[in-house]
Design a protein around this motif. Structure first.
Motif, PDB file in Angstrom:
ATOM      1  N   PRO A 348      62.446   8.249  -7.770  1.00 55.27           N
ATOM      2  CA  PRO A 348      61.993   9.087  -8.901  1.00 55.27           C
ATOM      3  C   PRO A 348      63.143   9.814  -9.591  1.00 55.27           C
ATOM      4  O   PRO A 348      63.117   9.957 -10.829  1.00 55.27           O
ATOM      5  CB  PRO A 348      61.023  10.074  -8.239  1.00 55.27           C
ATOM      6  N   ARG A 349      64.134  10.244  -8.843  1.00 57.30           N
ATOM      7  CA  ARG A 349      65.280  10.909  -9.474  1.00 57.30           C
ATOM      8  C   ARG A 349      66.048   9.938 -10.362  1.00 57.30           C
ATOM      9  O   ARG A 349      66.518  10.292 -11.447  1.00 57.30           O
ATOM     10  CB  ARG A 349      66.191  11.514  -8.410  1.00 57.30           C
ATOM     11  N   ALA A 350      66.207   8.694  -9.890  1.00 58.92           N
ATOM     12  CA  ALA A 350      66.923   7.697 -10.688  1.00 58.92           C
ATOM     13  C   ALA A 350      66.155   7.379 -11.973  1.00 58.92           C
ATOM     14  O   ALA A 350      66.749   7.215 -13.047  1.00 58.92           O
ATOM     15  CB  ALA A 350      67.132   6.428  -9.867  1.00 58.92           C
ATOM     16  N   LEU A 351      64.826   7.296 -11.885  1.00 57.95           N
ATOM     17  CA  LEU A 351      64.034   7.027 -13.084  1.00 57.95           C
ATOM     18  C   LEU A 351      64.112   8.184 -14.067  1.00 57.95           C
ATOM     19  O   LEU A 351      64.152   7.969 -15.287  1.00 57.95           O
ATOM     20  CB  LEU A 351      62.575   6.753 -12.688  1.00 57.95           C
ATOM     21  N   GLU A 352      64.146   9.411 -13.552  1.00 58.16           N
ATOM     22  CA  GLU A 352      64.264  10.564 -14.433  1.00 58.16           C
ATOM     23  C   GLU A 352      65.626  10.576 -15.135  1.00 58.16           C
ATOM     24  O   GLU A 352      65.714  10.896 -16.324  1.00 58.16           O
ATOM     25  CB  GLU A 352      64.057  11.852 -13.635  1.00 58.16           C
ATOM     26  N   ARG A 353      66.686  10.212 -14.424  1.00 61.17           N
ATOM     27  CA  ARG A 353      68.001  10.128 -15.063  1.00 61.17           C
ATOM     28  C   ARG A 353      68.012   9.039 -16.130  1.00 61.17           C
ATOM     29  O   ARG A 353      68.609   9.201 -17.209  1.00 61.17           O
ATOM     30  CB  ARG A 353      69.082   9.841 -14.003  1.00 61.17           C
ATOM     31  N   SER A 354      67.356   7.918 -15.817  1.00 56.86           N
ATOM     32  CA  SER A 354      67.297   6.840 -16.797  1.00 56.86           C
ATOM     33  C   SER A 354      66.526   7.284 -18.039  1.00 56.86           C
ATOM     34  O   SER A 354      66.895   6.956 -19.177  1.00 56.86           O
ATOM     35  CB  SER A 354      66.629   5.604 -16.181  1.00 56.86           C
ATOM     36  N   ARG A 355      65.427   8.034 -17.840  1.00 54.33           N
ATOM     37  CA  ARG A 355      64.650   8.524 -18.976  1.00 54.33           C
ATOM     38  C   ARG A 355      65.485   9.479 -19.839  1.00 54.33           C
ATOM     39  O   ARG A 355      65.445   9.444 -21.065  1.00 54.33           O
ATOM     40  CB  ARG A 355      63.410   9.242 -18.460  1.00 54.33           C
ATOM     41  N   ARG A 356      66.275  10.310 -19.157  1.00 53.58           N
ATOM     42  CA  ARG A 356      67.088  11.293 -19.880  1.00 53.58           C
ATOM     43  C   ARG A 356      68.253  10.636 -20.604  1.00 53.58           C
ATOM     44  O   ARG A 356      68.560  10.964 -21.755  1.00 53.58           O
ATOM     45  CB  ARG A 356      67.616  12.330 -18.890  1.00 53.58           C
ATOM     46  N   ASP A 357      68.921   9.668 -19.955  1.00 55.15           N
ATOM     47  CA  ASP A 357      70.128   9.068 -20.529  1.00 55.15           C
ATOM     48  C   ASP A 357      69.832   7.838 -21.385  1.00 55.15           C
ATOM     49  O   ASP A 357      70.714   7.368 -22.126  1.00 55.15           O
ATOM     50  CB  ASP A 357      71.097   8.678 -19.405  1.00 55.15           C
ATOM     51  N   GLY A 358      68.642   7.279 -21.255  1.00 52.11           N
ATOM     52  CA  GLY A 358      68.323   6.067 -22.016  1.00 52.11           C
ATOM     53  C   GLY A 358      68.965   4.819 -21.465  1.00 52.11           C
ATOM     54  O   GLY A 358      69.025   3.786 -22.153  1.00 52.11           O
ATOM     55  N   ALA A 359      69.472   4.875 -20.237  1.00 49.11           N
ATOM     56  CA  ALA A 359      70.119   3.715 -19.623  1.00 49.11           C
ATOM     57  C   ALA A 359      69.078   2.903 -18.856  1.00 49.11           C
ATOM     58  O   ALA A 359      68.117   3.453 -18.311  1.00 49.11           O
ATOM     59  CB  ALA A 359      71.234   4.167 -18.681  1.00 49.11           C
ATOM     60  N   PRO A 417      71.052   1.175 -10.863  1.00 50.09           N
ATOM     61  CA  PRO A 417      71.077   2.002 -12.070  1.00 50.09           C
ATOM     62  C   PRO A 417      72.038   1.430 -13.113  1.00 50.09           C
ATOM     63  O   PRO A 417      73.072   0.853 -12.787  1.00 50.09           O
ATOM     64  CB  PRO A 417      71.574   3.359 -11.552  1.00 50.09           C
ATOM     65  N   GLY A 418      71.672   1.588 -14.392  1.00 54.27           N
ATOM     66  CA  GLY A 418      72.516   1.109 -15.481  1.00 54.27           C
ATOM     67  C   GLY A 418      72.584  -0.398 -15.598  1.00 54.27           C
ATOM     68  O   GLY A 418      73.483  -0.930 -16.254  1.00 54.27           O
ATOM     69  N   ALA A 419      71.666  -1.114 -14.963  1.00 57.03           N
ATOM     70  CA  ALA A 419      71.697  -2.581 -14.950  1.00 57.03           C
ATOM     71  C   ALA A 419      70.457  -3.127 -15.644  1.00 57.03           C
ATOM     72  O   ALA A 419      69.331  -2.697 -15.352  1.00 57.03           O
ATOM     73  CB  ALA A 419      71.781  -3.108 -13.525  1.00 57.03           C
ATOM     74  N   ASP A 420      70.649  -4.092 -16.554  1.00 56.81           N
ATOM     75  CA  ASP A 420      69.513  -4.817 -17.115  1.00 56.81           C
ATOM     76  C   ASP A 420      69.190  -5.986 -16.187  1.00 56.81           C
ATOM     77  O   ASP A 420      69.825  -6.154 -15.129  1.00 56.81           O
ATOM     78  CB  ASP A 420      69.816  -5.293 -18.540  1.00 56.81           C
TER      79      ASP A 420
END
Length: 491
Positions: A348-359, A417-420
Motif C-alpha cells: 500500500p505504501r508503494a501504491l500511494e507513492r506511485s499515485r503521488r509521483d505518477g510513476a 516500482p517505476g517499472a512498466d
C-alpha cells in the motif's frame, strides 16, 4: 594431573588444614604449617599450569607468585617479631603480604581478557557499583581511620591503608570475573572460592578490629583465631585445586559476553551496594554526628550515576530486543526475505507513492514449478535448500529497488516500482533464467491501474500466474486490466 592424584591433593589439603587446629601453641609451629600449605598450593598451581598452552599460563603464574609471596611473608613476619623484635608497621613481611593483591589482580585481569577480548560495559558497571559501595564502607571504617592513626609513621600508615585498598582491587577483579561470560566449571568455582576465602579472612580481621574490646577478646580465643587463619589456608589450597583440575584448560576459552539482564542475585548485590551510602549516613545521623559527609556525598553520587548507567543499559537492551522481535515478525525464517506481513505493509505504501509521483508500478507473483514433486523426490531438506538458493538467485537478478518477498509455501511476490510491463517482464525473465538446480517458475505480472486496491492488484497478478500454469508452466504472463472499473467497484 590424573583424577586420582587431584583427589589425593584435595584430601591431603583438607586433612592438614583441619589439623591446623591441633598444633601446639607456638608461632614457629603455626608459621611452618601455614607456609607449607601455601607452598604446596603454589606447587600445585605451577604443576597445573604446565599442562596448559603457553599463552594460557601467565595468569596462573601470577596467582602462584601472589600466593608464594603471601605465604612466605608469614615466616618473615614471625622471624621479624620473634628475633628482630619488629612489630610496628611497616615490617619486613609487609611487602611479601602485599604482593598478593597486584599479582592476583593481574592474573584475574589476564584471565578475563582471555575469556572476553572485547569490552563488556555491563560487567564493568556491575563490578564498579559493588566495589564503590563496599569501598565507601571501607573508607569510613578502615581506610580513613588508618590514614589518620596517631603514633604511626607516614610509611606505616601507608602500609596499613594498602591492605584494604588491595582487598578492594581483588574484589573488583573477582566481581568482574563472575560477571564475565565463558565456561564455569569446577576450576572456575575453585578459583573464585579461593579469592573469596582471602577476602573473607581479611574482612573478618577488619570487623574484629572495629569491635574494640570484644574483638580483642575474640582474638585471644585460640580456636577462633586459628579458624580465621584457616580461611587463608583454604584459599591457598583451592587455588592449587583450580589449577590441577582439567577444567583449567577451559577457563581461558573465549566466549560471548553475558547479556545485560539482571538476575535475582545480581539485583540483590547491586541493591545492597547502592544502599550502603544511605545506611552509613543514617547511622551517623542516629549517633548525632556526621563525620564523613564529603565521602558519603561522593559515594552516593557515584552510585547514583552507576545505577542510572545500568538502567540505561537495560533500556537499550529492551529496545534492541524489541527491534529484533519486530524484524523477526516481518522476516521469513527460511529465506531471510520479507514475509507476507511485511509485504502487506509495503505494497500500500508503494501504491500511494506511485499515485503521488505518477510513476508506474508492477507486481509479480512467482510460483516454483512442480515443487511438490521436487520435495517428494529429494526430501524436504532439499526443498528448503531450493527455496533458499532460488530466492537468493532471484534477489540478485532483480533490480536494487525491487522487493522480493515470500508470500507463502513456494509462492513469492515481487514489487517493481517505476517499472512498466515491459521492464517488469525483463526483470522477471532475468530471475527465471537465474533459477538454480535446473528448476523453473511460472509468474503473473500486473501493472497497477491507479485505482485498484492492493488486494485487487494481487488478485490480477495471481490470475495471470494460474494462466501461466495452465499454459504449460515455465513462463511469464501479463494480467489483463479489469474490463470495467465501475462495475468492479459495485460488485
Amino acid at each position: 594431573m590424573r583424577g586420582t592424584d587431584r583427589r589425593a591433593y584435595a584430601v591431603a589439603m583438607a586433612v592438614v588444614i583441619a589439623g591446623y587446629q591441633l598444633l601446639p601453641d607456638g608461632p614457629w609451629w603455626t608459621a611452618a604449617w601455614q607456609v607449607g600449605i601455601g607452598w604446596a598450593g603454589t606447587a600445585a598451581i605451577l604443576a597445573g599450569a604446565r599442562r596448559l598452552p603457553w599463552r594460557d599460563r601467565l595468569p596462573w603464574w601470577c596467582f602462584a607468585l601472589g600466593i608464594f609471596a603471601n605465604s612466605s611473608g608469614i615466616a618473615v613476619a614471625v622471624y621479624a617479631e620473634s628475633v628482630l623484635g619488629r612489630v610496628d608497621l611497616p615490617t619486613p613481611a609487609d611487602p611479601l603480604f602485599l604482593v598478593l593483591y597486584p599479582a592476583c589482580a593481574l592474573g584475574l585481569a589476564l584471565l578475563i581478557r582471555r575469556r572476553e577480548p572485547g569490552r563488556n560495559w555491563t560487567a564493568m558497571v556491575d563490578a564498579t557499583t559493588i566495589t564503590t559501595g563496599l569501598g565507601l564502607l571501607a573508607w569510613v571504617y578502615v581506610i580513613e581511620p588508618a590514614a589518620q592513626e596517631a603514633g604511626m609513621s607516614l610509611l606505616g600508615r601507608a602500609v596499613q591503608v594498602a591492605y584494604p585498598v588491595g582487598d578492594l582491587l581483588l574484589l573488583a577483579m573477582l566481581t568482574r570475573l563472575l560477571r564475565a561470560g565463558g565456561v564455569r566449571g569446577a576450576s572456575f568455582w575453585w578459583l573464585a572460592g579461593s579469592f573469596t576465602a582471602f577476602l573473607a579472612g581479611d574482612t573478618t580481621w577488619v570487623v574484629l578490629g572495629n569491635l574494640g574490646d570484644a574483638g580483642w577478646a575474640l582474638e585471644e580465643v585460640l580456636w577462633f583465631r586459628r579458624g580465621i587463619d584457616m580461611m587463608f589456608l583454604t584459599a591457598f589450597a583451592l587455588a592449587g585445586l583450580a589449577a590441577l583440575h582439567l577444567g583449567a584448560r577451559e577457563l581461558a576459552r573465549t566466549a560471548a559476553p553475558l547479556p545485560p539482564r539482571l538476575g535475582r542475585l545480581q539485583l540483590a548485590a547491586l541493591t545492597g551496594a547502592s544502599l550502603i551510602a544511605p545506611a552509613i549516613l543514617a547511622g551517623q545521623v542516629a549517633s548525632g554526628r556526621v563525620t564523613d559527609g564529603p565521602a558519603i556525598v561522593v559515594g552516593s553520587t557515584a552510585l547514583f550515576l552507576l545505577v542510572v548507567t545500568r538502567m540505561a543499559q537495560l533500556v537499550r537492551q529492551v529496545e534492541r530486543q524489541s527491534r529484533q522481535v519486530r524484524e523477526l515478525s516481518r522476516t521469513d525464517d527460511l529465506t531471510g526475505l520479507p514475509n507476507r506481513r511485511a509485504w502487506n505493509d509495503e505494497l500500500p505504501r508503494a501504491l500511494e507513492r506511485s499515485r503521488r509521483d505518477g510513476a508506474p508500478v508492477c507486481v509479480a507473483v512467482l510460483d516454483l514449478d512442480r515443487f511438490k514433486q521436487f520435495n517428494d523426490s529429494y526430501g524436504h531438506p532439499a526443498g528448503d535448500r531450493l527455496l533458499k538458493e532460488a530466492s537468493a538467485a532471484w534477489h540478485s537478478a532483480l533490480r536494487e529497488v525491487d522487493t522480493l518477498a515470500r508470500y507463502g509455501g513456494e509462492e513469492f511476490t515481487v514489487l517493481l516500482p517505476g517499472a512498466d510491463l515491459a521492464s517488469a517482464r525483463a526483470a522477471t525473465e532475468r530471475a527465471l533464467a537465474a533459477t538454480p538446480l535446473g528448476q523453473t517458475f511460472s509468474a503473473g505480472l500486473a501493472l497497477w491501474d491507479g485505482t485498484e486496491t492492493s488486494d485487487e492488484l494481487i488478485a490480477r497478478a495471481d490470475a495471470a500466474l494460474y494462466a501461466a500454469k495452465g499454459a504449460g508452466r515455465d513462463r511469464i504472463v501479463a494480467a489483463d486490466p479489469w474490463p470495467d472499473v465501475h462495475m468492479r467497484r459495485s460488485q
